[in-house]
Write an enzyme that holds these catalytic residues in place. Structure first.
Site, mmCIF file in Angstrom:
data_model
loop_
_atom_site.group_PDB
_atom_site.id
_atom_site.type_symbol
_atom_site.label_atom_id
_atom_site.label_comp_id
_atom_site.label_asym_id
_atom_site.label_seq_id
_atom_site.Cartn_x
_atom_site.Cartn_y
_atom_site.Cartn_z
ATOM 1 N N GLY A 22 3.436 2.807 4.803
ATOM 2 C CA GLY A 22 2.363 2.235 3.982
ATOM 3 C C GLY A 22 1.076 2.102 4.777
ATOM 4 N N GLY A 24 -1.523 3.932 4.819
ATOM 5 C CA GLY A 24 -2.730 4.525 4.233
ATOM 6 C C GLY A 24 -3.546 3.558 3.399
ATOM 7 N N ARG A 47 3.653 7.702 -0.131
ATOM 8 C CA ARG A 47 4.037 8.801 -1.012
ATOM 9 C C ARG A 47 2.867 9.716 -1.343
ATOM 10 N NH1 ARG A 47 6.148 4.660 -5.363
ATOM 11 N NH2 ARG A 47 4.289 3.709 -4.459
ATOM 12 N N ARG A 75 12.495 5.580 0.142
ATOM 13 C CA ARG A 75 13.793 5.411 -0.515
ATOM 14 C C ARG A 75 14.754 6.546 -0.166
ATOM 15 N NH1 ARG A 75 11.003 3.933 -6.274
ATOM 16 N NH2 ARG A 75 9.486 5.404 -5.442
ATOM 17 N N TYR A 156 8.153 -16.272 0.986
ATOM 18 C CA TYR A 156 9.218 -16.534 0.006
ATOM 19 C C TYR A 156 10.516 -15.804 0.352
ATOM 20 C CZ TYR A 156 7.326 -12.451 -2.690
ATOM 21 O OH TYR A 156 6.881 -11.223 -3.102
ATOM 22 N N LYS A 171 13.060 -9.065 0.437
ATOM 23 C CA LYS A 171 12.428 -9.532 1.686
ATOM 24 C C LYS A 171 13.396 -10.451 2.448
ATOM 25 C CE LYS A 171 8.069 -7.871 1.362
ATOM 26 N NZ LYS A 171 7.431 -6.968 2.330
HETATM 27 C C1 HXC Z 1 8.166 -4.718 -15.759
HETATM 28 C C2 HXC Z 1 7.992 -2.686 -14.666
HETATM 29 C C3 HXC Z 1 6.648 -2.958 -14.321
HETATM 30 C C4 HXC Z 1 6.092 -4.206 -14.782
HETATM 31 C C5 HXC Z 1 7.171 -1.026 -13.511
HETATM 32 N N1 HXC Z 1 8.265 -1.472 -14.147
HETATM 33 N N2 HXC Z 1 6.176 -1.912 -13.602
HETATM 34 N N3 HXC Z 1 8.743 -3.538 -15.362
HETATM 35 N N4 HXC Z 1 6.892 -5.048 -15.474
HETATM 36 N N5 HXC Z 1 4.843 -4.559 -14.480
HETATM 37 C C6 HXC Z 1 9.549 -0.789 -14.302
HETATM 38 C C7 HXC Z 1 9.420 0.572 -14.966
HETATM 39 O O1 HXC Z 1 9.361 0.465 -16.386
HETATM 40 C C8 HXC Z 1 10.689 1.239 -14.483
HETATM 41 O O2 HXC Z 1 11.830 0.772 -15.159
HETATM 42 C C9 HXC Z 1 10.823 0.732 -13.053
HETATM 43 O O3 HXC Z 1 10.084 -0.495 -13.009
HETATM 44 C C10 HXC Z 1 10.255 1.686 -12.044
HETATM 45 O O4 HXC Z 1 8.903 1.930 -12.362
HETATM 46 P P1 HXC Z 1 8.143 3.262 -11.901
HETATM 47 O O5 HXC Z 1 6.722 3.130 -12.304
HETATM 48 O O6 HXC Z 1 8.903 4.466 -12.353
HETATM 49 O O7 HXC Z 1 8.350 3.156 -10.309
HETATM 50 P P2 HXC Z 1 7.544 3.787 -9.139
HETATM 51 O O8 HXC Z 1 6.671 4.907 -9.600
HETATM 52 O O9 HXC Z 1 8.529 4.045 -8.074
HETATM 53 O O10 HXC Z 1 6.537 2.605 -8.690
HETATM 54 C C11 HXC Z 1 7.011 1.478 -8.007
HETATM 55 C C12 HXC Z 1 6.248 0.225 -8.402
HETATM 56 C C13 HXC Z 1 4.706 0.432 -8.267
HETATM 57 C C14 HXC Z 1 6.726 -0.909 -7.486
HETATM 58 C C15 HXC Z 1 6.565 -0.134 -9.853
HETATM 59 O O11 HXC Z 1 4.000 -0.769 -8.589
HETATM 60 C C16 HXC Z 1 4.320 0.869 -6.879
HETATM 61 O O12 HXC Z 1 4.292 2.044 -6.599
HETATM 62 N N6 HXC Z 1 4.018 -0.080 -5.974
HETATM 63 C C17 HXC Z 1 3.698 0.214 -4.557
HETATM 64 C C18 HXC Z 1 2.643 -0.670 -3.980
HETATM 65 C C19 HXC Z 1 2.851 -2.157 -4.196
HETATM 66 O O13 HXC Z 1 3.661 -2.573 -5.034
HETATM 67 N N7 HXC Z 1 2.089 -2.922 -3.454
HETATM 68 C C20 HXC Z 1 2.136 -4.377 -3.535
HETATM 69 C C21 HXC Z 1 2.880 -4.949 -2.416
HETATM 70 S S1 HXC Z 1 2.416 -6.622 -2.423
HETATM 71 P P3 HXC Z 1 12.512 1.571 -16.387
HETATM 72 O O14 HXC Z 1 13.727 0.772 -16.751
HETATM 73 O O15 HXC Z 1 11.482 1.607 -17.485
HETATM 74 O O16 HXC Z 1 12.838 2.944 -15.884
HETATM 75 C C22 HXC Z 1 3.623 -7.583 -1.870
HETATM 76 C C23 HXC Z 1 3.138 -9.002 -1.677
HETATM 77 C C24 HXC Z 1 4.192 -9.929 -1.253
HETATM 78 O O17 HXC Z 1 4.715 -7.191 -1.640
HETATM 79 C C25 HXC Z 1 3.836 -11.396 -1.239
HETATM 80 C C26 HXC Z 1 2.492 -11.854 -1.687
HETATM 81 C C27 HXC Z 1 2.263 -13.342 -1.600
HETATM 82 P P1 NAP Z 2 -0.327 -2.109 -0.468
HETATM 83 O O1 NAP Z 2 -1.647 -1.600 0.002
HETATM 84 O O2 NAP Z 2 0.041 -1.822 -1.890
HETATM 85 O O3 NAP Z 2 0.779 -1.587 0.520
HETATM 86 C C1 NAP Z 2 2.001 -1.058 0.163
HETATM 87 C C2 NAP Z 2 2.133 0.300 0.778
HETATM 88 O O4 NAP Z 2 3.475 0.762 0.654
HETATM 89 C C3 NAP Z 2 1.229 1.343 0.157
HETATM 90 O O5 NAP Z 2 0.531 2.062 1.160
HETATM 91 C C4 NAP Z 2 2.187 2.271 -0.565
HETATM 92 O O6 NAP Z 2 1.704 3.597 -0.566
HETATM 93 C C5 NAP Z 2 3.433 2.130 0.284
HETATM 94 N N1 NAP Z 2 4.662 2.427 -0.473
HETATM 95 C C6 NAP Z 2 5.087 1.817 -1.598
HETATM 96 N N2 NAP Z 2 6.221 2.358 -2.036
HETATM 97 C C7 NAP Z 2 6.540 3.335 -1.148
HETATM 98 C C8 NAP Z 2 7.607 4.254 -1.058
HETATM 99 N N3 NAP Z 2 8.594 4.275 -1.950
HETATM 100 N N4 NAP Z 2 7.621 5.130 -0.012
HETATM 101 C C9 NAP Z 2 6.624 5.115 0.909
HETATM 102 N N5 NAP Z 2 5.588 4.260 0.865
HETATM 103 C C10 NAP Z 2 5.540 3.383 -0.149
HETATM 104 O O7 NAP Z 2 -0.222 -3.705 -0.301
HETATM 105 P P2 NAP Z 2 -0.422 -4.663 0.972
HETATM 106 O O8 NAP Z 2 -0.894 -5.957 0.449
HETATM 107 O O9 NAP Z 2 -1.181 -3.978 2.030
HETATM 108 O O10 NAP Z 2 1.094 -4.877 1.452
HETATM 109 C C11 NAP Z 2 1.540 -4.505 2.740
HETATM 110 C C12 NAP Z 2 2.733 -5.345 3.148
HETATM 111 O O11 NAP Z 2 2.335 -6.703 3.279
HETATM 112 C C13 NAP Z 2 3.898 -5.332 2.182
HETATM 113 O O12 NAP Z 2 5.106 -5.352 2.903
HETATM 114 C C14 NAP Z 2 3.741 -6.647 1.449
HETATM 115 O O13 NAP Z 2 4.951 -7.114 0.912
HETATM 116 C C15 NAP Z 2 3.245 -7.521 2.565
HETATM 117 N N6 NAP Z 2 2.584 -8.740 2.157
HETATM 118 C C16 NAP Z 2 1.335 -8.684 1.648
HETATM 119 C C17 NAP Z 2 0.709 -9.873 1.310
HETATM 120 C C18 NAP Z 2 -0.699 -9.877 0.791
HETATM 121 O O14 NAP Z 2 -1.196 -10.966 0.479
HETATM 122 N N7 NAP Z 2 -1.369 -8.745 0.699
HETATM 123 C C19 NAP Z 2 1.364 -11.080 1.493
HETATM 124 C C20 NAP Z 2 2.653 -11.090 2.005
HETATM 125 C C21 NAP Z 2 3.247 -9.903 2.351
HETATM 126 P P3 NAP Z 2 1.959 4.653 -1.758
HETATM 127 O O15 NAP Z 2 1.851 3.914 -3.050
HETATM 128 O O16 NAP Z 2 0.890 5.671 -1.548
HETATM 129 O O17 NAP Z 2 3.333 5.217 -1.529
#
Ligand code: HXC
Ligand code: NAP
Length: 293
Positions: A22, A24, A47, A75, A156, A171
């Site tokens: 992640g 990028g 990705r 994955r 959390y 987590k």
């Molecule tokens: C309910 C949802 C949904 C939503 C997706 N799904 N979004 N369900 N509410 N908002 C469901 C879809 O319908 C599908 O189920 C399944 O989840 C997979 O969705 P896809 O879109 O096919 O998955 P994918 O393309 O792999 O994307 C994964 C993703 C997406 C997690 C859904 O948001 C993503 O790519 N995220 C990567 C970056 C990210 O999340 N960054 C934030 C990290 S922040 P069905 O049953 O329909 O097939 C973080 C902070 C922590 O972790 C703490 C902060 C305080």
């Molecule tokens: P972010 O920019 O969305 O980072 C998530 C990264 O993971 C993206 O670069 C995404 O890139 C990559 N990723 C997601 N699914 C992947 C997959 N299947 N394969 C390879 N790469 C994948 O969000 P962020 O806030 O910087 O989060 C970074 C980390 O900090 C995470 O572990 C998050 O849980 C943690 N965190 C963040 C916060 C906050 O306040 N921001 C707080 C607590 C913890 P692609 O979508 O291009 O694949």
């Protein structure tokens, strides 16, 4: 000097090769930038190759360092083996892995399909497992003297949290993995640590955790005793220290960097923060008067 400034001395990561999942976007990119500034070579993965190429150009321009972008989905175990191969082909070695990639979104748990829950577990827990196993086996098989793994969790991971249950579950697993392998693989020279960040604004997290007007409705600053959200550089400072040899005796630790956020939620009487100063005389009198009876 303040928390927005780089902390470690120049060259602290000279000759190191780090893989940042992640890397990028968001926090992964911020940490990669600082590693580069400190002299490391960095492999960034996600990705989306287009995003990685853009990040590479930007990071190399501002730091003068060397970045290798490799697209993969964490994955898939074989794709991580390919990341290792690309890293070794380009740099000849690897010294550290930063498991930062994650997936998350808010939702009442009863609205989630089984696949939605699995998706988060697969990215966060199984993805971290895949990377850890591929790189760990490499270090063990090649008898590398020292290497390090840093996992990004959340606060959390130990408290749990509603509305992000798959993420909290995953987590927590990553935290257990960190502490378990810190002991088991210390004999191979591999250190394991974790960082639990509080709110650090990034597009990836904010779009999925605070969509629409939720970011005005739930001002994250108000949850934090120090009254602000995190700055990317202060997280990068901590990550660089934990990835560096300066932290050689830190193993199996999880460091919270959240301005006291989670403890504010946990402390039973912390809501008394809302009592105006001028009310305390009156409250004290009321309490003392009860004691005399
Ligand atoms: C309910 C949802 C949904 C939503 C997706 N799904 N979004 N369900 N509410 N908002 C469901 C879809 O319908 C599908 O189920 C399944 O989840 C997979 O969705 P896809 O879109 O096919 O998955 P994918 O393309 O792999 O994307 C994964 C993703 C997406 C997690 C859904 O948001 C993503 O790519 N995220 C990567 C970056 C990210 O999340 N960054 C934030 C990290 S922040 P069905 O049953 O329909 O097939 C973080 C902070 C922590 O972790 C703490 C902060 C305080
Ligand atoms: P972010 O920019 O969305 O980072 C998530 C990264 O993971 C993206 O670069 C995404 O890139 C990559 N990723 C997601 N699914 C992947 C997959 N299947 N394969 C390879 N790469 C994948 O969000 P962020 O806030 O910087 O989060 C970074 C980390 O900090 C995470 O572990 C998050 O849980 C943690 N965190 C963040 C916060 C906050 O306040 N921001 C707080 C607590 C913890 P692609 O979508 O291009 O694949």
């Amino acid at each position: 000097m303040n928390y927005t400034e780089p902390m470690l001395r120049e060259g602290s990561l000279k000759d190191k090769v780090f893989v940042v999942t992640g890397g990028g976007s968001g926090l992964g990119k911020a940490m990669s930038k600082y590693f580069l500034e400190l002299g490391a070579k960095v492999v960034i993965t996600s990705r989306n190759m287009e995003k990685l190429e853009k990040a590479k150009a930007e990071l190399e321009e501002v730091t003068g360092g060397t970045v290798l972008p490799v697209a993969c989905d964490i994955r898939n175990y074989e794709e991580i083996e390919a990341v290792l191969k690309a890293t070794l082909d380009t740099f000849g070695k690897v010294d550290g892995l930063l498991n930062n990639a994650a997936g998350n979104f808010i939702s009442p748990t009863e609205r989630l399909s089984a696949n939605a829950f699995d998706t988060i577990i697969d990215i966060v827990l199984k993805g971290t497992k895949n990377c850890t196993l591929v790189f760990g086996k490499h270090w063990i098989n090649t008898k590398q003297e020292k290497s390090t793994v840093l996992n990004i969790v959340t606060t959390y991971a130990w408290t749990g949290s509603g509305y992000v249950v798959p993420s909290a579950t995953a987590k927590a697993g990553v935290l257990a993995m960190t502490r378990s392998l810190a002991v088991e693989w210390a004999k191979y020279g591999i250190r394991f640590n974790a960082i639990a960040p509080g709110p650090f604004p990034t597009k990836g997290a904010w779009d999925r955790l605070l969509p629409g007007n939720l970011r005005e409705k739930f001002d994250m600053k108000k949850k934090v005793p120090v009254g602000r959200v995190g700055e990317h550089q202060e997280l990068a400072n901590l990550a660089a220290y934990l990835m560096s040899d300066f932290s050689a005796y830190v193993n199996g630790e999880v460091i919270t960097i959240d301005g006291g956020e989670w403890l504010k939620g946990a402390g039973q009487m912390n809501m008394l923060e809302d009592i105006p100063q001028e009310m305390w005389d009156q409250l004290e009198q009321m309490i003392r008067s009860k004691k005399r009876k």
